[in-house]
Design a protein around this motif. Structure first.
Motif, PDB file in Angstrom:
ATOM      1  N   ASN A   1       0.837  -1.207   0.000  1.00 26.93           N
ATOM      2  CA  ASN A   1       0.000   0.000   0.000  1.00 26.93           C
ATOM      3  C   ASN A   1       0.865   1.248   0.000  1.00 26.93           C
ATOM      4  OD1 ASN A   1      -0.026   1.378   2.895  1.00 26.93           O
ATOM      5  ND2 ASN A   1      -0.024  -0.837   3.256  1.00 26.93           N
ATOM      6  N   GLY A   2       0.230   2.394  -0.244  1.00 30.62           N
ATOM      7  CA  GLY A   2       0.955   3.637  -0.461  1.00 30.62           C
ATOM      8  C   GLY A   2       1.270   4.455   0.773  1.00 30.62           C
ATOM      9  N   LEU A   3       1.082   3.892   1.967  1.00 32.23           N
ATOM     10  CA  LEU A   3       1.518   4.576   3.185  1.00 32.23           C
ATOM     11  C   LEU A   3       2.996   4.280   3.415  1.00 32.23           C
ATOM     12  CD1 LEU A   3      -1.550   3.885   5.486  1.00 32.23           C
ATOM     13  CD2 LEU A   3      -0.726   6.148   4.781  1.00 32.23           C
ATOM     14  N   PHE A   4       3.799   5.327   3.527  1.00 32.26           N
ATOM     15  CA  PHE A   4       5.235   5.203   3.779  1.00 32.26           C
ATOM     16  C   PHE A   4       5.510   5.780   5.167  1.00 32.26           C
ATOM     17  CE2 PHE A   4       5.079   4.241  -0.505  1.00 32.26           C
ATOM     18  CZ  PHE A   4       6.324   4.068  -1.115  1.00 32.26           C
ATOM     19  N   VAL A   5       5.811   4.926   6.111  1.00 30.65           N
ATOM     20  CA  VAL A   5       5.993   5.341   7.496  1.00 30.65           C
ATOM     21  C   VAL A   5       7.390   4.935   7.962  1.00 30.65           C
ATOM     22  CG1 VAL A   5       5.136   5.162   9.867  1.00 30.65           C
ATOM     23  CG2 VAL A   5       3.524   5.087   7.942  1.00 30.65           C
ATOM     24  N   GLY A   6       8.141   5.891   8.488  1.00 25.65           N
ATOM     25  CA  GLY A   6       9.455   5.595   9.036  1.00 25.65           C
ATOM     26  C   GLY A   6      10.518   5.279   8.014  1.00 25.65           C
ATOM     27  N   ILE A   7      10.299   5.648   6.769  1.00 23.83           N
ATOM     28  CA  ILE A   7      11.264   5.354   5.700  1.00 23.83           C
ATOM     29  C   ILE A   7      12.083   6.584   5.328  1.00 23.83           C
ATOM     30  CG2 ILE A   7      11.475   4.687   3.265  1.00 23.83           C
ATOM     31  CD1 ILE A   7       9.042   2.918   3.625  1.00 23.83           C
ATOM     32  N   VAL A   8      11.433   7.733   5.333  1.00 20.58           N
ATOM     33  CA  VAL A   8      12.038   8.954   4.799  1.00 20.58           C
ATOM     34  C   VAL A   8      12.870   9.674   5.861  1.00 20.58           C
ATOM     35  CG1 VAL A   8      11.512  11.198   3.781  1.00 20.58           C
ATOM     36  CG2 VAL A   8      10.151   9.199   3.172  1.00 20.58           C
ATOM     37  N   GLU A   9      14.007  10.191   5.442  1.00 18.37           N
ATOM     38  CA  GLU A   9      14.877  10.948   6.337  1.00 18.37           C
ATOM     39  C   GLU A   9      14.860  12.440   6.045  1.00 18.37           C
ATOM     40  OE1 GLU A   9      18.683   9.247   5.728  1.00 18.37           O
ATOM     41  OE2 GLU A   9      18.240   7.396   6.828  1.00 18.37           O
ATOM     42  N   THR A  10      14.576  12.801   4.809  1.00 18.74           N
ATOM     43  CA  THR A  10      14.611  14.204   4.408  1.00 18.74           C
ATOM     44  C   THR A  10      13.444  14.506   3.479  1.00 18.74           C
ATOM     45  OG1 THR A  10      17.033  14.226   4.526  1.00 18.74           O
ATOM     46  CG2 THR A  10      15.984  16.024   3.319  1.00 18.74           C
ATOM     47  N   VAL A  11      12.760  15.613   3.751  1.00 18.67           N
ATOM     48  CA  VAL A  11      11.718  16.113   2.861  1.00 18.67           C
ATOM     49  C   VAL A  11      12.046  17.559   2.528  1.00 18.67           C
ATOM     50  CG1 VAL A  11       9.277  16.640   2.545  1.00 18.67           C
ATOM     51  CG2 VAL A  11       9.951  14.596   3.831  1.00 18.67           C
ATOM     52  N   LEU A  12      12.215  17.851   1.236  1.00 16.42           N
ATOM     53  CA  LEU A  12      12.470  19.209   0.779  1.00 16.42           C
ATOM     54  C   LEU A  12      11.182  19.794   0.225  1.00 16.42           C
ATOM     55  CD1 LEU A  12      15.913  18.782  -1.056  1.00 16.42           C
ATOM     56  CD2 LEU A  12      15.489  19.476   1.315  1.00 16.42           C
ATOM     57  N   VAL A  13      10.831  20.991   0.690  1.00  9.78           N
ATOM     58  CA  VAL A  13       9.587  21.641   0.295  1.00  9.78           C
ATOM     59  C   VAL A  13       9.908  22.889  -0.514  1.00  9.78           C
ATOM     60  CG1 VAL A  13       7.412  22.645   1.077  1.00  9.78           C
ATOM     61  CG2 VAL A  13       8.498  20.811   2.408  1.00  9.78           C
ATOM     62  N   ALA A  14       9.327  22.997  -1.683  1.00 13.03           N
ATOM     63  CA  ALA A  14       9.482  24.190  -2.513  1.00 13.03           C
ATOM     64  C   ALA A  14       8.328  25.132  -2.224  1.00 13.03           C
ATOM     65  CB  ALA A  14       9.512  23.817  -3.993  1.00 13.03           C
ATOM     66  N   THR A  15       8.655  26.380  -1.898  1.00  5.56           N
ATOM     67  CA  THR A  15       7.637  27.380  -1.596  1.00  5.56           C
ATOM     68  C   THR A  15       8.061  28.709  -2.193  1.00  5.56           C
ATOM     69  OG1 THR A  15       6.357  28.407   0.186  1.00  5.56           O
ATOM     70  CG2 THR A  15       8.682  27.979   0.621  1.00  5.56           C
ATOM     71  N   LYS A  16       7.198  29.698  -2.088  1.00  5.63           N
ATOM     72  CA  LYS A  16       7.488  31.010  -2.643  1.00  5.63           C
ATOM     73  C   LYS A  16       7.819  32.017  -1.540  1.00  5.63           C
ATOM     74  CE  LYS A  16       7.201  31.210  -7.204  1.00  5.63           C
ATOM     75  NZ  LYS A  16       8.273  31.800  -8.025  1.00  5.63           N
ATOM     76  N   ASP A  17       8.914  32.727  -1.707  1.00  3.98           N
ATOM     77  CA  ASP A  17       9.297  33.832  -0.839  1.00  3.98           C
ATOM     78  C   ASP A  17       9.209  35.091  -1.694  1.00  3.98           C
ATOM     79  OD1 ASP A  17      10.390  35.642   0.885  1.00  3.98           O
ATOM     80  OD2 ASP A  17      12.435  34.858   0.775  1.00  3.98           O
ATOM     81  N   ALA A  18       8.050  35.762  -1.608  1.00  8.26           N
ATOM     82  CA  ALA A  18       7.756  36.875  -2.520  1.00  8.26           C
ATOM     83  C   ALA A  18       7.826  36.339  -3.947  1.00  8.26           C
ATOM     84  CB  ALA A  18       8.703  38.034  -2.276  1.00  8.26           C
ATOM     85  N   GLU A  19       8.733  36.847  -4.768  1.00  5.12           N
ATOM     86  CA  GLU A  19       8.868  36.359  -6.146  1.00  5.12           C
ATOM     87  C   GLU A  19       9.953  35.309  -6.275  1.00  5.12           C
ATOM     88  OE1 GLU A  19       6.700  37.124  -8.431  1.00  5.12           O
ATOM     89  OE2 GLU A  19       5.711  38.327  -6.895  1.00  5.12           O
ATOM     90  N   GLU A  20      10.623  34.975  -5.184  1.00  2.34           N
ATOM     91  CA  GLU A  20      11.722  34.017  -5.206  1.00  2.34           C
ATOM     92  C   GLU A  20      11.248  32.648  -4.723  1.00  2.34           C
ATOM     93  OE1 GLU A  20      16.093  33.356  -3.053  1.00  2.34           O
ATOM     94  OE2 GLU A  20      14.829  35.075  -2.552  1.00  2.34           O
ATOM     95  N   THR A  21      11.679  31.605  -5.397  1.00  2.89           N
ATOM     96  CA  THR A  21      11.381  30.244  -4.964  1.00  2.89           C
ATOM     97  C   THR A  21      12.399  29.820  -3.916  1.00  2.89           C
ATOM     98  OG1 THR A  21      10.440  29.666  -7.108  1.00  2.89           O
ATOM     99  CG2 THR A  21      11.115  27.851  -5.691  1.00  2.89           C
ATOM    100  N   VAL A  22      11.900  29.318  -2.801  1.00  2.00           N
ATOM    101  CA  VAL A  22      12.757  28.912  -1.693  1.00  2.00           C
ATOM    102  C   VAL A  22      12.555  27.426  -1.415  1.00  2.00           C
ATOM    103  CG1 VAL A  22      13.285  29.265   0.752  1.00  2.00           C
ATOM    104  CG2 VAL A  22      12.632  31.211  -0.671  1.00  2.00           C
TER     105      VAL A  22
END
Length: 352
Positions: free
Chosen positions: A305-326
Motif C-alpha cells: 500500500n501507499g503509506l510510507f511510514v518511518g522510511i524517509v529521512e529528508t523532505v524538501l519543500v518548494a515554496t514562494k518567498d515573494a517572487e523568489e522560490t525557496v
C-alpha cells in the motif's frame, strides 16, 4: 453480476454497499465500489472540517469537483520573508496554476540533485517531480559534473526517462545498496509520513526507498498536510484474482475503496508488476499511519500500500518567498505554518 459488501456500522448491525462487477474480455473482473450519497455528504463535511490543514480557514478555499461532489479544498500557500524568516500566507488563484506548481517542482528537483556525488547509485522515483529530478540529473551528467552515476528506476517510466536524459540504469537485483533515492509524494505530514502511489508505482518505490541509505522526498508546498488521508486516498496494489475479498476487507477497515480506472483504455489500471490498484478513502483521516499500513498489508491478496511510514529521512519543500522560490526542510516549513496560524489568530483576536 451484483454483489453487496457489508461494512461495520453502529449498534452491531451492518451497512450493505452496492458493488458492481463488470466482466471484461481477457481481463480480470473489475469491481467498482459505488460511493453512496451519504458517503459523499460525509466526505464533503470532512473536507470542510480540515481546520488547520494547510492553515485551514485562514488561507481561503477554492472549489473543485470530485466524484460529482463539490468539495472545498485549501489553496496552496505562499511564503514571504520577514526579519530573515520565511512567513506563510495565502496565494492567488494564479499561483495555484499548473505552471506555478511546475516551477516549484523544477526548483526542488534542481536542489535535490546537488546531493548526488560521483560514483553513486541513485534511486529514481516515479511521478512529475521525480521525472524532473531525473532530467536535472541527466543535465549534470551531460555537463561532465557527475561521473559513474547509475540509476535504479522504480517504474518503466523512470527507466525510459533515465535513458532519454543520459542516466545509465541498472537492475535492482544487481546492486547491494542504493546511496540516495529521490521521489515525490502525494501527501506528507509533519512527521514525514507519506501517501504515495498516484503513479501506481508505490510497491517498487517502497522497495527502493527502503534500500537507500538516504531517501529524499521532493514536494511543493501544496503536498504538506496536517493529517494524511483527508484529501488523497491510499493506493493499494492488489493481486487481480483477490480483488473482491480485498475490497471487503478494506471496507471492514473503515475505508471506501474504488478500483482505479485507466484513462486511455477501458478497464482498470494495471501496474508494471501486473496487478490492480485500489484507491481507498478514509473520510475521517488517518490517525495512526503506521497501524493502518500494517493492517492493510496483512490482508491476503494485498501486494503493498501507499503509506510510507518511518522510511524517509529528508523532505524538501518548494515554496514562494515573494517572487523568489525557496527550498526549505519540512521541519522548518511546518514551523512557519504554525507561526502563520498563530499570527492569524492574534490578528483576529486584536480586531475583535
Amino acid at each position: 453480476m451484483i454483489v453487496y459488501v457489508e461494512s461495520p456500522a453502529g449498534g452491531g448491525g451492518g451497512v450493505k454497499e452496492r458493488c458492481e462487477i463488470v466482466e471484461e474480455a481477457m481481463a480480470s473482473a473489475l469491481l467498482e465500489v459505488s460511493m453512496t450519497a451519504s458517503a459523499a455528504v460525509r466526505a464533503n463535511a470532512q473536507v470542510q472540517r480540515l481546520g488547520d490543514l494547510r492553515i485551514g480557514e485562514q488561507i481561503g478555499f477554492r472549489s473543485m469537483q470530485m466524484r460529482g461532489v463539490k468539495l472545498a479544498i485549501p489553496q496552496p500557500l505562499r511564503s514571504t520573508r520577514v526579519n530573515n524568516s520565511v512567513r506563510i500566507s495565502a496565494v492567488t488563484a494564479e499561483s495555484s496554476s499548473p505552471v506555478f506548481q511546475d516551477s516549484l517542482k523544477r526548483a526542488v528537483a534542481k536542489k535535490a540533485v546537488e546531493l548526488v556525488k560521483p560514483g553513486m547509485i541513485v534511486g529514481l522515483g516515479t511521478g512529475s517531480t521525480a521525472s524532473m529530478a531525473i532530467e536535472e540529473l541527466g543535465k549534470l551528467i551531460a555537463a561532465g559534473k557527475l561521473k559513474d552515476v547509475m540509476g535504479v528506476g522504480t517504474s518503466y517510466q523512470a527507466r525510459v526517462l533515465a535513458r532519454q536524459f543520459g542516466v545509465k540504469t541498472v537492475d535492482l537485483n544487481d546492486v547491494n545498496v542504493i546511496d540516495i533515492a529521490f521521489d515525490g509524494a502525494d501527501e506528507v505530514d509533519g512527521q514525514m509520513n507519506l501517501i504515495k502511489g498516484g503513479g501506481a508505482a508505490h510497491t517498487m518505490e517502497k522497495v527502493v526507498n527502503t534500500m537507500a541509505k538516504k531517501t529524499v522526498i521532493l514536494v511543493d508546498q501544496s503536498k504538506v498536510v496536517s493529517e494524511l488521508g483527508l484529501t488523497f486516498p491510499v493506493p493499494v496494489e492488489v493481486l487481480p484474482f483477490a480483488i473482491s475479498p480485498v475490497l471487503r476487507s478494506l471496507v471492514a477497515l473503515g475505508g471506501e475503496p474504488e478500483i482505479r480506472s485507466a484513462l486511455r483504455k477501458d478497464g482498470p489500471v494495471i501496474t508494471d508488476l501486473g496487478n490492480m490498484v485500489v484507491d481507498v478513502r478514509f473520510p475521517g483521516g488517518i490517525k495512526d499511519p503506521a497501524d493502518l499500513e500494517r493492517r492493510i498489508n496483512m490482508i491476503p491478496g494485498v501486494v503493498e500500500n501507499g503509506l510510507f511510514v518511518g522510511i524517509v529521512e529528508t523532505v524538501l519543500v518548494a515554496t514562494k518567498d515573494a517572487e523568489e522560490t525557496v527550498i526549505i526542510d519540512l521541519a522548518d516549513y511546518v514551523k512557519n505554518l504554525q507561526q502563520a496560524k498563530n499570527d492569524a489568530a492574534e490578528e483576529k483576536a486584536s480586531s475583535s
